[in-house]
Design a protein around this motif. Structure first.
Motif: not given
Length: 253
Positions: A156-174
């Motif tokens: 997107l040529e724009r850095k997103p703002l990330l809010i992490e939720a550590p318990e969610a772990g690695d991501i496959t489902r979005v």
């Protein structure tokens, strides 16, 4: 050259505008000349876009964010007067599609965002005011939240703002919904998404993400909604042989 009313009817039918309860008027918002040869597209009908359309001698401006929003002041003064005076003074049509352009399964903002990010679409999620607007799917391969953040920033040529939720772990489902859809995060989490992508963030979004265990990426309202209107403009160009030009008016939000 195409008759304006034929062009508008084709867009209304394609996007199914009648089935949406929106905050604004979808379709032709300001009428200009009856024949259309040049179509300029943009995200928002701001004055800068109008000025570009005048300079290019456009017959019609097609946007995602038009005018006449619910509860806005009705007086035609100041900024509103200047914008309308530009359109009326140069006989330019203004055509706007909000929720219908978000939801369209092929040309809509959600569909185009999925294509740009390489998301595998699996369907939609029921949500308040959803109307098919909240989408769900999978990544091609598992990613960490930071890796997904980098991918979005690159595409997107724009850095997103990330809010992490550590318990969610690695991501496959979005799950995702472009623009100002941050409050759909609860529906996304309840549907099993490990990450939710939208445009904006509110103060409450941070706490919802952390406490519901879902990564949140605010990728920009403007940045996530640049592609649907371009796709619709290209569709018009191919169907009616009109000249199409997209103008990206910078907006960091």
């Amino acid at each position: 050259m195409i008759d304006r009313d034929e062009l508008v009817s084709a867009c209304d039918e394609l996007l199914g505008t009648a089935r949406f309860q929106d905050y604004t008027e979808n379709g032709l918002q300001v009428s200009g000349r009856s024949s259309v040869t040049r179509v300029m597209t943009g995200v928002t009908a701001c004055q800068a876009l109008l000025d570009e359309a005048v300079a290019w001698e456009a017959d019609l401006i097609l946007v995602h964010h038009g005018y006449f929003w619910k509860n806005e002041p009705v007086a035609v003064t100041g900024m509103k007067r200047r914008r309308l005076a530009t359109l009326l003074g140069h006989d330019i049509n203004l055509l706007a599609y909000h929720l219908p352009l978000d939801a369209h399964p092929e040309l809509g903002n959600n569909a185009m965002l999925a294509r740009r990010l390489g998301l595998q679409v699996e369907g939609t999620i029921d949500a308040p005011m959803g109307q098919g607007l909240l989408w769900r799917g999978r990544l091609g391969e598992a990613m960490t939240a930071v890796e997904l953040e980098a991918l979005i920033g690159q595409r997107l040529e724009r850095k997103p703002l990330l809010i992490e939720a550590p318990e969610a772990g690695d991501i496959t489902r979005v799950a995702w919904c472009t623009g100002g859809a941050q409050d759909m995060i609860a529906a996304a989490a309840e549907a099993g998404a490990q990450a939710f992508i939208s445009g904006e963030i509110s103060e409450r979004t941070t706490h919802l993400a952390r406490e519901m265990g879902i990564h949140y990426l605010a990728a920009g309202h403007h940045a996530t909604e640049r592609y649907g209107v371009q796709a619709l403009g290209q569709w018009l160009g191919e169907r009616f042989a009109v000249e199409h030009r997209f103008v990206d008016i910078d907006n960091p939000a």
